[in-house]
Structures are given as structure tokens and as C-alpha cells.
Motif scaffolding. Structure first.
Motif, short mmCIF file in Angstrom:
data_model
loop_
_atom_site.label_atom_id
_atom_site.label_comp_id
_atom_site.label_asym_id
_atom_site.label_seq_id
_atom_site.Cartn_x
_atom_site.Cartn_y
_atom_site.Cartn_z
N ASP A 240 0.82 -1.20 0.00
CA ASP A 240 0.00 0.00 0.00
C ASP A 240 0.86 1.26 0.00
N LYS A 241 2.02 1.21 0.66
CA LYS A 241 2.89 2.38 0.76
C LYS A 241 3.48 2.76 -0.60
N ILE A 242 3.67 1.79 -1.48
CA ILE A 242 4.27 2.11 -2.78
C ILE A 242 3.23 2.26 -3.89
N SER A 243 1.95 2.00 -3.57
CA SER A 243 0.92 2.00 -4.62
C SER A 243 0.82 3.36 -5.31
N GLY A 244 0.91 4.43 -4.53
CA GLY A 244 0.83 5.76 -5.11
C GLY A 244 1.98 6.06 -6.06
N TYR A 245 3.19 5.57 -5.70
CA TYR A 245 4.35 5.78 -6.55
C TYR A 245 4.22 5.01 -7.86
N ILE A 246 3.65 3.82 -7.78
CA ILE A 246 3.44 3.02 -8.99
C ILE A 246 2.48 3.73 -9.94
N GLU A 247 1.36 4.21 -9.39
CA GLU A 247 0.38 4.91 -10.22
C GLU A 247 0.99 6.17 -10.84
N SER A 248 1.80 6.88 -10.06
CA SER A 248 2.44 8.09 -10.58
C SER A 248 3.40 7.76 -11.72
N TYR A 249 4.13 6.65 -11.58
CA TYR A 249 5.07 6.27 -12.64
C TYR A 249 4.31 5.85 -13.90
N ILE A 250 3.22 5.13 -13.73
CA ILE A 250 2.42 4.73 -14.88
C ILE A 250 1.94 5.97 -15.65
N ARG A 251 1.42 6.95 -14.90
CA ARG A 251 0.93 8.17 -15.54
C ARG A 251 2.05 8.89 -16.28
N SER A 252 3.27 8.86 -15.72
CA SER A 252 4.39 9.55 -16.36
C SER A 252 4.74 8.93 -17.70
N THR A 253 4.50 7.62 -17.86
CA THR A 253 4.80 6.96 -19.15
C THR A 253 3.73 7.23 -20.20
N LEU A 254 2.61 7.82 -19.76
CA LEU A 254 1.51 8.10 -20.69
C LEU A 254 1.25 9.61 -20.80
N SER A 255 2.25 10.39 -20.45
CA SER A 255 2.08 11.84 -20.56
C SER A 255 2.06 12.25 -22.03
N GLY A 256 1.44 13.38 -22.30
CA GLY A 256 1.35 13.85 -23.67
C GLY A 256 0.03 13.53 -24.34
N TYR A 257 -0.75 12.66 -23.74
CA TYR A 257 -2.07 12.33 -24.27
C TYR A 257 -3.14 13.16 -23.56
N GLN A 258 -4.16 13.57 -24.32
CA GLN A 258 -5.25 14.34 -23.70
C GLN A 258 -6.15 13.44 -22.85
N THR A 259 -6.41 12.24 -23.31
CA THR A 259 -7.24 11.32 -22.55
C THR A 259 -6.56 9.95 -22.50
N VAL A 260 -6.74 9.24 -21.39
CA VAL A 260 -6.20 7.90 -21.22
C VAL A 260 -7.30 7.04 -20.61
N SER A 261 -7.66 5.97 -21.30
CA SER A 261 -8.69 5.05 -20.80
C SER A 261 -8.09 3.65 -20.74
#
Length: 342
Positions: A240-261
Motif C-alpha cells: 500500500d505504501k508504494i501504490s501511489g508511486y506506482i500509479e504516478s510512474y504509470i501516468r508519467s509513461t503516458l504523458s502527452g495524451y489528452q485522454t487515457v482510458s
């Protein structure tokens, strides 16, 4: 088995000195290098039948301790004692971060911290109501975790441009896939049922480069506890302590898109390694307005955490100041736009 560390020069009790990092004799001033002490506890056997009664080898008094206590002081002669059989076998910590902040320095640092409270009562800020300040080694598990992540997502990029008399919106669609491997090292989770987990989490980070191989002399003069929870039981908290960091890293690999589904998101986190360690904490009990307030201080960095009392008067003044400032800004804006004052 009770361990006392006697001074080779005068026979007085020795305790761990945070300033020097060595065993120190308060009577004659002699110091002993802890690294030279043999440590056999990791090879000692452990029995499940724990006794809560021990005899102080210094004065003969009976020590009654809770089952979790591994280091304490004799209530009669004040001698520092370590209950060795509670630190043996599978209960022996692998590592320890020793205290580097003495009790005197911890007291000064806490008083300085109290004076910084902008919304705390003046009586609290004087920091003259400290009931006790106790050095404790808190049991932690340090986790090395690996997360394998696979993501499928439908993403879009939108471009708006003008051509002639027309405004065009161009939308491009992408099927994206991410195969991610993440490693997290030394994720700390406290293993004591008595400690406030939120308080312990806020004490981070610890300087893990200061981890030393465990030796019982580090505990002399302090209170210490053994763990109440195994690494298997605490693994969900580590994840649980690292879950937020994982989600943040995932979002960083999908930056540049207007929408992500996301159409698929698989996160598999495993425990690569876990180590039982003891970390230094000063626990401060503060008496204010007939209530006891508990604070914790990182015994290495001096970071203080806790919830101090709030002054209702200061809060009212603070909000009044914000309201008055906002009102003045609005009036100035109105004047500049020709509205004037009323």
C-alpha cells in the motif's frame, strides 16, 4: 537471560552514548567500541515459553516486563538491562540504526519545534510541560519489493487549428501498451502494535546508510521492543505504501495524451527480501491543558511529528486576516476597473 554491560575500569554500568556511538561509563568516563563486542544471539535458541519476570543482576531486584520488552532500566537501581533471550534466534534483528541525538539534544530540539507553531497556544509554545522523553528502538521490517506492471490503454491526442474561416479539431487515437518493471528498496513498516502507524510513517526518511549489524550494546540505556507482526503480515501495508508511486510512474509513461482510458491494468508486487531492524525514536509526552499530547522524534534526523493543540483565538485572527486581505484586493480591483470604493 539479563545482560549488563559493566565498565572494565570501575565496574559501573555502561550505556550507549549517542554522541560517540560507543558504550560509555557515566562514572569514570571510559568508552568502549561496540564493534569489538562478540554477538552470539543470532545463533542462540529461542523457546516460545517466555517469562515476564527477570532478576536484575546488578541489585537483585525483580523486573516485571511486558512480553514485547527487550531492553529497559531497572526501576530500583537504574541499571541498563537487555533481555537477551527476547533478541535471540528468529527474534534477533539483522540491523539497527543507533541513536545520534542525545536526550539533552532531543529536549532542546523539541522545545525549538514547539516555538515554531504559528497556530498553537502561547502556553504550549513555551515547551515547559514535558512530562517525559523516552528513547525507544522501534521494530521495523524493511522490504525490498518488485512490481511487474502491464498496461493496455486507449489514448487520444487532440489538435485544434484554424484554416481560413474554419476552426478544426483533429483527434488521433492510439492503442498503447506498457510493460514496466519497478524495484523499491528498504520500504519501512513498523511492526509494533503499540505504536501509532501514521506517526511512525511520518518520521521517515531514515538514513539507511547508517544501518549497522545488530549488537545488543546499542540498546543499553534505551527501551526496545520486539516485533508483534511478521513480514508476511505486514506485506499488504508495504504494498500500500508504494501504490501511489506506482500509479504516478504509470501516468508519467503516458504523458502527452489528452485522454487515457485503461482497458487492462495488471500490477503484480512481490516481496524480494525483508529484513527485521530496530530504528531509533524519541517519544515525547507533553502535558498541556490537562491533556497528554504524544509526539515522536526521529532519533537520527531530529524530525518531530505529532498533532499539537490549536489556539482558537489564533485561528480566528488568521482567518480574519485572510478575509480582510481578500476584501482589500477585491476593492482595489473594483477601483481599477472604475468601480471605486463604497
Amino acid at each position: 537471560m539479563i545482560l549488563h554491560y559493566k565498565c572494565p575500569s570501575c565496574g559501573s554500568d555502561m550505556s550507549f552514548d549517542a554522541d560517540s556511538g560507543e558504550l560509555s561509563c557515566q562514572s569514570c568516563g571510559r568508552h568502549e567500541n561496540i564493534e569489538s563486542y562478540p554477538e552470539e544471539l543470532k545463533r542462540a535458541s529461542f523457546t516460545e515459553d517466555e517469562a515476564n519476570e527477570y532478576h536484575c543482576e546488578n541489585c537483585g531486584a525483580v523486573l516485571i516486563t511486558e512480553a514485547e520488552t527487550t531492553a529497559t532500566r531497572c526501576s530500583f537501581c537504574g541499571a541498563s538491562v537487555v533481555i537477551a533471550d527476547r533478541l535471540s534466534g528468529r527474534l534477533a534483528p539483522a540491523k539497527v540504526i543507533p541513536f545520534t541525538i542525545s536526550k539533552e539534544d532531543a529536549t532542546k530540539a523539541f522545545k525549538k519545534w514547539c516555538k515554531k507553531g504559528l497556530l498553537t497556544p502561547k502556553g504550549f509554545m513555551t515547551a515547559d510541560r514535558i512530562k517525559s522523553i523516552t528513547g525507544m528502538y522501534i521494530p521495523f521490517w524493511l522490504f525490498d519489493l518488485n512490481s511487474k506492471v502491464q498496461i493496455n490503454a486507449a489514448c487520444t491526442k487532440v489538435r485544434v487549428y484554424t484554416q481560413g474561416d474554419y476552426i478544426y479539431t483533429e483527434t488521433n487515437y492510439y492503442d498503447t501498451f506498457r510493460d514496466i518493471n519497478l524495484d523499491y528498496v528498504k520500504i519501512p513498516v513498523d511492526a509494533s502494535e503499540k505504536m501509532n502507524h501514521e506517526l511512525m510513517d511520518k518520521l521517515e526518511p531514515y538514513p539507511y546508510e547508517q544501518l549497522k549489524d545488530f549488537k545488543t550494546p546499542y540498546l543499553a540505556g534505551y527501551i526496545a521492543e520486539k516485533y508483534n507482526y511478521t513480514d508476511e503480515e505486514l506485506f499488504p501495508r508495504a504494498k500500500d505504501k508504494i501504490s501511489g508511486y506506482i500509479e504516478s510512474y504509470i501516468r508519467s509513461t503516458l504523458s502527452g495524451y489528452q485522454t487515457v482510458s485503461y482497458s487492462n491494468k495488471q500490477i503484480d508486487t512481490r516481496n524480494v527480501n525483508s529484513v527485521y531492524v530496530l530504528l531509533p525514536v524519541w517519544m515525547v509526552s507533553y502535558d498541556y491543558d490537562r491533556s497528554e499530547h504524544i509526539f515522536a522524534m526521529n532519533g537520527q534526523t531530529g524530525k518531530v511529528v505529532g498533532k499539537p493543540p490549536i489556539s482558537a483565538g489564533k485561528v480566528a485572527m488568521w482567518f480574519s486576516g485572510i478575509t480582510a486581505g481578500t476584501f482589500l484586493v477585491l476593492k482595489c480591483a473594483s477601483f481599477m476597473m472604475g468601480g471605486g470604493f463604497w
